[in-house]
Design a protein around this motif. Structure first.
Motif: not given
Lengths: 419, 332
Positions: B58-82
């Motif tokens: 379980t990966v938690v994207n813990l964003f205390f500051e807005n960043s759609t781009r960085t968050r999206s790439t981390f989300e995609l990276a985590a999903k591609r690692l299943s």
């Protein structure tokens, strides 16, 4: 007469040219005899001082005691007990309490609490401006009448040059001493020294000009108004030069440096250890060396700048943590570390923590001389101090993991043994 | 007891277990990240893009500051690692006290999270979290204050390596707001470790830290001097609030002095590449003809970003697991 005898300790007090092994006889709260037995009377108690140092009690020109108003951080009882552990007999308490020390009632409260606690004598510094807001003069004369040895605005800004000048003029009228911090708050928007470490760590830095620009302004106004001036908590080499030049121009100004700025540099912040988030900030090694030289030359007092905090205040990313160190429990051991390293001389340490502070606040009869009230600490320099057991309520001690030595075996405040 | 970031992020045998900063990491480890990312680029080109390296984690994207781009790439990276991924946007005001931040972390730990990807406005926040979470939770720094943005720096390193064959011996210029840039700091550390011949920073005195030489960069105040014979030009994004804080007079004057135009780019080597972490302010940091020109590799940076984040997440999780196994074996 019934005496308390301190037997065979090494007496160290540069103010009285003392560095000798001698017996000390105390009665009625005062030193009755040094090195010779009084003609009459008997020994009621005796303390073996062999192998130990007897030094004058330490006098602190600036500490935050957390009471009134910050009971989660400490109380006058807990903090003065911790101060006793390092040999402090007198403490000037900074006025940034809640309520602020800007009325006689708060001054009286602090004095009563300190007397009840029975450790160091606490002398509250009154607020120079109402509520420390930096806008309206506090009842400056009444505060000194209530027992404040001096007035201070802690590290709170004074609104502008106009108000600062009025504060000085009013103080000068009544011979009131001002303790001022040199800090241009418009330039001090940061959490550590502006230098390579801050650049690397991405933390907002405070340049030395935040201190020196404010100091220049204060010194020029002091020259104009003739106020009795003490600069609290300087942190950089340039400030020492400015103070020297001011004295050469005839300005009567004293100053102190927090012990932390003699022990640590900005590099202590590496690793984002929030215990090293302090004000004034820890500066460069060159600054630290210059400050040590000034202390060894007898130009500066050393203050504790003790500021206790609860765990939560420091458990945050560096810039969000509350500034300040809990220093009382480890003040003497850290100073002894500097002495052992050859960076600080024993006599200079005693002068900076006792003789100069006594002069600053007009405390007469301090020092190991016959006829003086007995304010002194008996120190076992070699004994390891157990910092797992803290007397201060503050958890923000910077050296908890260090093996340090220097234990106060006994402390006397105005002749009464409090530790 | 606190630890320096580079001590904290390695296992006892020198493997990555958190990724907080590029500072202090060895050339071998940074190269391993780039090599691993390289291998993930090929998996991204397949029709089935997922690999099972973080299955069940379980990966938690813990964003205390807005960043759609960085968050999206981390989300995609985590999903591609299943991995299973939880996105949490937490406003700073809700955690302005350290106590509240700790409460948030403890709650997330109680949900048996395995990895926190942290974005925070305070320098050192990721380090603070890594020190205070229980062991075996990997922390990936997705940008902390002005301090570090190590995955962005590594995707830039990958971009340079793929377009210039190697980072060794290259002259790299970073242009713009160095003072506030976590990306620049991470880039400088990585470039120095990976053997760049020279790292230059170019900007006005108000946006260049006084002591930037201490971390291995050479300051230039004029583009004409700093761009000369560069192999790589990295433009930084300029935040509009810099104009309001008396750091710059206007966007127009900034563009005039530091905006990358075709003409200024001629000062660099003819085959120099142009990079930008995005999103681009066209006409402020860079003119459109350069951003869209044949020397620009800006879009490639975005693609490599996912592969680099997959590499870092996989390596940190592997390091965490190895630490946990070592502890279990010692206890047994």
């Amino acid at each position: 007469m019934r005496y308390c005898l301190i037997e065979g300790a090494r007496l160290l007090d540069p103010a009285n040219n003392l560095d000798t092994v001698a017996d000390v006889y105390i009665a009625d709260g005062k030193i009755q005899a040094i090195g010779h037995k009084p003609a009459a009377g008997e020994i009621e108690t005796s303390i073996n001082g062999a192998g130990k140092l007897l030094i004058p009690g330490l006098i602190d020109l600036g500490a935050h005691l957390a009471e009134p108003g910050f009971s989660q951080k400490g109380s006058i009882a807990t903090e003065t007990k911790a101060a006793a552990r390092s040999g402090f007999t007198h403490i000037c308490a900074l006025p940034d309490t809640k309520p602020v020390t800007d009325s006689s009632a708060v001054v009286q409260l602090i004095q009563e609490k300190a007397a009840q606690a029975g450790y160091a004598e606490v002398m509250p510094l009154g607020a120079a401006t109402q509520g420390l807001q930096g806008e309206q003069l506090a009842n400056m004369f009444s505060l000194t009448e209530a027992g404040c040895p001096a007035l201070s605005n802690a590290r709170q800004p004074i609104k502008d040059s106009y108000v600062l000048q009025r504060v000085m003029e009013y103080a000068a009228t009544y011979g009131i001493r001002l303790f001022l911090s040199a800090n241009d708050t418009t330039l001090a928007d940061g959490c550590m020294h502006a230098g390579p470490t801050a650049t690397r760590m991405g933390l907002d830095g405070i340049a030395e000009t935040a201190e020196t620009i404010a100091l220049a302004q204060i010194l020029l106004m002091a020259e104009q108004t003739g106020v009795q001036l003490h600069i609290s908590q300087i942190s950089c080499a340039r400030s020492i030069n400015m103070l020297q030049q001011a004295r050469e121009r005839g300005i009567n100004v004293t100053a102190d440096v927090p012990l932390a700025n003699l022990v640590y540099t900005d590099e202590a912040v590496n690793g984002y250890n929030s215990q090293f988030n302090v004000l004034p900030v820890l500066r460069s090694e060159a600054d630290r060396q210059a400050l040590l030289t000034a202390v060894n030359n007898g130009e500066l007092a050393i203050s504790s700048n003790h500021r206790p905090h609860e765990i939560a205040a420091k458990k945050a990313p560096f810039s969000d943590a509350e500034p300040g160190m809990s220093l009382f429990d480890c003040f003497l051991p850290l100073a002894l570390k500097l002495i052992a390293a050859g960076e600080l001389e024993w006599n200079a340490f005693i002068k900076a923590t006792s003789q100069i502070p006594a002069t600053v606040i007009d405390l007469a009869g301090i020092g190991l001389a016959e006829g003086n009230y007995f304010n002194a600490a008996l120190v076992d320099v070699d004994a390891t101090v157990d910092l797992s057991q803290l007397y201060s309520k503050g958890e923000n001690i910077p050296c908890a993991d260090e093996a340090l030595s220097g234990v106060v075996n006994a402390l006397f405040v105005n002749g009464a043994q409090v530790l | 007891m606190t630890h320096s970031p580079h001590q904290l992020q390695l296992t006892e045998d020198g493997r990555l277990k958190h990724f907080l900063t590029t500072e202090g990491l060895s050339k071998a480890l940074l190269t391993e990240i780039l090599d691993t990312a390289d291998s993930f680029i090929s998996t991204q080109e397949r029709s089935v893009k997922k690999v099972p390296l973080l299955r069940g984690k379980t990966v938690v994207n813990l964003f205390f500051e807005n960043s759609t781009r960085t968050r999206s790439t981390f989300e995609l990276a985590a999903k591609r690692l299943s991995a299973d991924i939880l996105n949490l946007d937490i406003s700073k005001s809700a955690t302005s006290k350290g106590e509240t931040l700790m409460d948030t972390l403890w709650n997330l730990e109680a949900m048996y999270s395995d990895m926190f990807v942290v974005r925070h406005a305070d320098s050192g926040a990721a380090h603070f979290i890594a020190e205070h979470v229980t062991p075996n939770v990997a922390i990936i720094n997705a940008g902390d204050g002005r301090h570090a943005h190590p995955t962005q720096a590594m995707l830039d390193m990958l971009t340079i390596r793929r377009h210039k064959d190697s980072i060794e011996g290259k002259v790299v210029a970073i242009v713009g707001d160095i003072l506030h840039s976590r990306v620049a700091r991470s880039q400088i550390h990585a470039l120095r470790t990976l053997g760049a011949a020279e790292v230059r920073v170019i900007g006005p005195g108000t946006l260049l830290p006084n002591d930037i030489e201490a971390i291995g960069a050479k300051p230039f105040y004029r583009m004409e001097d700093g761009l000369k014979d560069c192999d790589v030009v990295i433009m930084l994004r300029l935040q509009k609030e810099r104009m309001q804080n008396a750091l710059l007079p206007s966007e127009g004057e900034f563009f005039k002095l530091y905006g990358l135009t075709e003409q200024k780019l001629l000062l660099a080597k003819p085959d120099a590449i142009v990079m930008h972490p995005g999103p681009i302010n066209r006409g402020v940091e860079i003119e459109s003809a350069v951003a869209d020109g044949n020397q620009s590799v800006i879009l490639n940076q975005v693609s490599y970003g996912i592969a680099v984040r997959m590499a870092v997440m996989a390596m940190a999780m592997s390091g965490q697991q190895q630490s946990a196994n070592l502890i279990t074996n010692e206890e047994a």
